[in-house]
Scaffold this motif. Sequence first.
Motif, PDB file in Angstrom:
ATOM      1  N   GLU A  39       0.847  -1.189   0.000  1.00 59.07           N
ATOM      2  CA  GLU A  39       0.000   0.000   0.000  1.00 59.07           C
ATOM      3  C   GLU A  39       0.885   1.243   0.000  1.00 59.07           C
ATOM      4  O   GLU A  39       1.945   1.281   0.631  1.00 59.07           O
ATOM      5  CB  GLU A  39      -0.953   0.007   1.189  1.00 59.07           C
ATOM      6  N   GLU A  40       0.444   2.267  -0.702  1.00 58.66           N
ATOM      7  CA  GLU A  40       1.246   3.487  -0.820  1.00 58.66           C
ATOM      8  C   GLU A  40       1.334   4.224   0.519  1.00 58.66           C
ATOM      9  O   GLU A  40       2.399   4.722   0.898  1.00 58.66           O
ATOM     10  CB  GLU A  40       0.635   4.417  -1.875  1.00 58.66           C
ATOM     11  N   GLU A  41       0.222   4.293   1.241  1.00 60.18           N
ATOM     12  CA  GLU A  41       0.193   4.957   2.549  1.00 60.18           C
ATOM     13  C   GLU A  41      -0.073   3.918   3.632  1.00 60.18           C
ATOM     14  O   GLU A  41      -1.066   3.188   3.567  1.00 60.18           O
ATOM     15  CB  GLU A  41      -0.891   6.033   2.579  1.00 60.18           C
ATOM     16  N   ASP A  42       0.781   3.861   4.622  1.00 57.56           N
ATOM     17  CA  ASP A  42       0.651   2.866   5.676  1.00 57.56           C
ATOM     18  C   ASP A  42      -0.711   2.939   6.363  1.00 57.56           C
ATOM     19  O   ASP A  42      -1.191   4.033   6.710  1.00 57.56           O
ATOM     20  CB  ASP A  42       1.756   3.053   6.724  1.00 57.56           C
ATOM     21  N   SER A  44      -3.628   2.708   5.369  1.00 61.72           N
ATOM     22  CA  SER A  44      -4.785   3.258   4.662  1.00 61.72           C
ATOM     23  C   SER A  44      -5.838   2.190   4.397  1.00 61.72           C
ATOM     24  O   SER A  44      -7.023   2.494   4.240  1.00 61.72           O
ATOM     25  CB  SER A  44      -4.349   3.900   3.335  1.00 61.72           C
ATOM     26  N   LYS A  60     -11.725   8.046   1.707  1.00 62.93           N
ATOM     27  CA  LYS A  60     -10.841   7.005   2.218  1.00 62.93           C
ATOM     28  C   LYS A  60     -10.593   5.976   1.124  1.00 62.93           C
ATOM     29  O   LYS A  60     -11.522   5.548   0.443  1.00 62.93           O
ATOM     30  CB  LYS A  60     -11.465   6.326   3.448  1.00 62.93           C
ATOM     31  N   ASP A  65       1.413   0.738  -4.345  1.00 67.18           N
ATOM     32  CA  ASP A  65       2.590   1.597  -4.405  1.00 67.18           C
ATOM     33  C   ASP A  65       3.335   1.471  -5.731  1.00 67.18           C
ATOM     34  O   ASP A  65       3.167   2.297  -6.631  1.00 67.18           O
ATOM     35  CB  ASP A  65       3.516   1.264  -3.239  1.00 67.18           C
ATOM     36  N   LYS A 161      -6.525   1.094  -7.029  1.00 67.22           N
ATOM     37  CA  LYS A 161      -7.086   1.983  -6.016  1.00 67.22           C
ATOM     38  C   LYS A 161      -8.475   1.471  -5.626  1.00 67.22           C
ATOM     39  O   LYS A 161      -9.329   1.255  -6.474  1.00 67.22           O
ATOM     40  CB  LYS A 161      -7.181   3.408  -6.551  1.00 67.22           C
TER      41      LYS A 161
END
Length: 208
Positions: A39-42, A44, A60, A65, A161
């Motif tokens: 995931e790009e943002e931890d 999320s 949300k 990534d 996404k």
Amino acid sequence: MAGHGHGHGHGHSCKNDNVGQLYSLFQNIDTPQVYCLNEEEDDSIKGIFLPYEQRLQTTKFVESDCDEELIIHIPFTGMVTLKGICVIGDDGGRSPKTVKLFRNREDIDFDNVEDIDHTQKIALPENFDGEATVLLKPFKFNNVTSLTMYIQDNYGADTTKIYYIGLKGERTGNNNRDKIVITNYELRPNAAYKQQNNDHLFSSKSIQ
């Protein structure tokens, strides 16, 4: 070859007040323990498990990534039977497509995911309104304590996404946390019993 389940035509109108009951497993997901690889943002991933009536939100999301792949691990607070899955992805080819599902595996990562037999392989539709549900084979998803999703690809974009994941099914066992509380209570020594034992030991020592 593993069977594919397609949810086209099995969607439910959001105007139906009872439709959320079909996604009752939301309350049984151990959200703090959910995790996602790539995931790009931890963390999320934790934000996309929502009540069905909130499925169309877009604030949300989880996005992959470095490529389109994601591994999502979903533990439950008790034993469940899985019957279906609803996933809402982004447009522009970023919606997930091919997904391998693993039942009760705690060890799936990108190093071994291709070597472990999956429980079922499904093809997700581009499902922007959240009305399509992919039906699972219930006999393969009985007594489930965790579900791991390996998203292999999407509809052509560089990244994947996702705004929402909804799981359809029912709880079939007691809450694991309730069991822990009950077990701890049963193991806790009775205060009166402890006092009786202490008095007995004291009396015995006095006699000696």
